[in-house]
Each structure stands twice: as structure tokens, then as C-alpha cells.
Motif scaffolding. Sequence first.
Motif, PDB file in Angstrom:
ATOM      1  N   GLU A  68      14.973 -11.045 -29.270  1.00 26.67           N
ATOM      2  CA  GLU A  68      15.372 -10.988 -27.850  1.00 26.67           C
ATOM      3  C   GLU A  68      14.141 -10.676 -26.978  1.00 26.67           C
ATOM      4  O   GLU A  68      13.978 -11.244 -25.906  1.00 26.67           O
ATOM      5  N   HIS A 107      11.968 -13.754 -26.363  1.00 24.43           N
ATOM      6  CA  HIS A 107      12.512 -14.639 -25.313  1.00 24.43           C
ATOM      7  C   HIS A 107      12.253 -14.057 -23.933  1.00 24.43           C
ATOM      8  O   HIS A 107      11.782 -14.740 -23.036  1.00 24.43           O
ATOM      9  N   ARG A 108      12.580 -12.754 -23.813  1.00 25.15           N
ATOM     10  CA  ARG A 108      12.429 -12.066 -22.524  1.00 25.15           C
ATOM     11  C   ARG A 108      10.979 -12.096 -22.031  1.00 25.15           C
ATOM     12  O   ARG A 108      10.720 -12.156 -20.845  1.00 25.15           O
TER      13      ARG A 108
END
Length: 241
Positions: free
Chosen positions: A215, A218-219
Motif C-alpha cells: 500500500e 502505491h501511495r
Amino acid sequence: MPKDQLYRDPKDPVPPFEFNSKVADVFDDMIHRSVPMYAEIIRRQAAMIEKICDRGTRIYDLGCSTGNLAMTLCDRMPAGTFELIAVDTSQPMLDISQKRLAAIGRSGDVTHVNADIRRAAMAPAGVVVANFTLQFIPPADRDALLKKCRDFLVPGGILLFSEKTVHPDPDLSDLQVDFYHRFKRENGYSALEISQKREALENVLVPETVAVHQERLHRCGFPASDLWLKWFNFCSWICKR
Ligand SMILES: C[S@@+](CC[C@H](N)C(=O)[O-])C[C@H]1O[C@@H](n2cnc3c(N)ncnc32)[C@H](O)[C@@H]1O
């Protein structure tokens, strides 16, 4: 290679783990006996770097320790074909890395920088490597560090990183820890050494789940990544900028 016996004798209390000169002196033995597939990780990363690097590419090794990546790159790539910037906060680690590179006549390919990677100045680079380093950065600072890596990577550049992770399921987490401790026993560490080292690393090495890492990628602007090597809780990623 001096043998790691830092946790052989009982300690009470067990002090928190630090990358001091005692650790630096035995680090190569420690990391080979404590990180599954360590040699494979470094060897394949060097091959990936060789494959994607144009002549003169700038590469960062964040948390370089004693320079194993630098030594492996020098083995594969001729002098003058890359520029490696090796960053670490531990001067004893940097001293060992510098001596090893000097001994093979390759000091000119590597600049050693004693700095905190959260604040270290960076310049545009083709590759950023961070092996088992993010886990020692406070979790609240990890996004900013990955965003910084992303911002300094040129188009087509890659981030290579490895981490010890934790499984969110308690049973699978126990299984990973059990097999990791078996690995350490097979490599000659006693039950006392394993438990004291574990205690020393408590709250110093803060692992995250694979999902949390993905995550964050992606962030922080890495649109595609591959978990190219996984041994129970030990993971290595390649990430496209
Ligand atoms: C487990 S070792 C990394 C191993 C190394 N990358 C390798 O492949 O052999 C972690 C290293 O990160 C360094 N380190 C930890 N926090 C750091 C920080 N904030 N800035 C720079 N280096 C840091 C430590 O001094 C240590 O040498």
C-alpha cells in the motif's frame, strides 16, 4: 570473517540493538547467518542493476553497512561504469566498507556518506537500494522516505528493497518465526543467542506486513512492483518508478 558471538553470554538486561563498532566488526558473519538468502538477494540485485544501468548511472545504497552491495557491483561492473553513493549513520560500518573497496582498488566508484537517509541530500538516480534498512526507520517516517526515493528516481528508474515482515495471521506468523529460528539454529546460533538478539531488536526493528508495504508503494508513487523473492517473512521487492 570474524564470528558473531555478541549474544553468546547471558546479558541482564539485554541492551537495545545498535549498529556500533562491535556489531560492524562481525556484521558480515551476522547478516549471512541471520538473513535467509542474503547472498542470493545481493547477487540478483547486482545483476538487475547491471541489466538496467546505462554507463555512469547513479545508484544509492541506503543503509549500506559494510558495503556488500558495492563489492558485488564492483565484481560485475567495470570501474567507471556506475557511481554508487553509499549512505549510513554508522561510521564503523562505513569505515569497513571504505577499506574493502580500497583493497580492491575501487574507491573511485563509491562515495561514502555518513548521514541519516531521511535527511541526506540526494541527486537524480537510476537505482535506489535499501536492504533491511526501512525496518529501522520509525514507521511514521517511512512514507516520506519512499516519496523522496521516488522523487529522485529518473523515469525508468527502480527501487530495490528488502525487509523482514510480519504476517497478520497469528498462526502463520508463529510458523514464520518458528522456521526463522530453525534457520538460525541451523546456522549455529544457540537458543540463548536467538532469544537475546530478539529482545535487543524489540522496538528497534519494527516489521510491517507485506500488504502495508505494498500500500505504501502505491501511495508513494510506485505504480508497479514485484515481490521477486520471499522466504517466509523475508521479502525483496523491485519497484518501478
Ligand atoms: C540491517 S543493516 C543493512 C544491511 C545492508 N543494506 C546490507 O545489505 O548488507 C541496516 C543499516 O542501516 C543503517 N541505518 C539505520 N538507520 C539509518 C538511518 N536513519 N540513516 C542511515 N542509515 C541507517 C544502520 O547503521 C545499518 O548499517
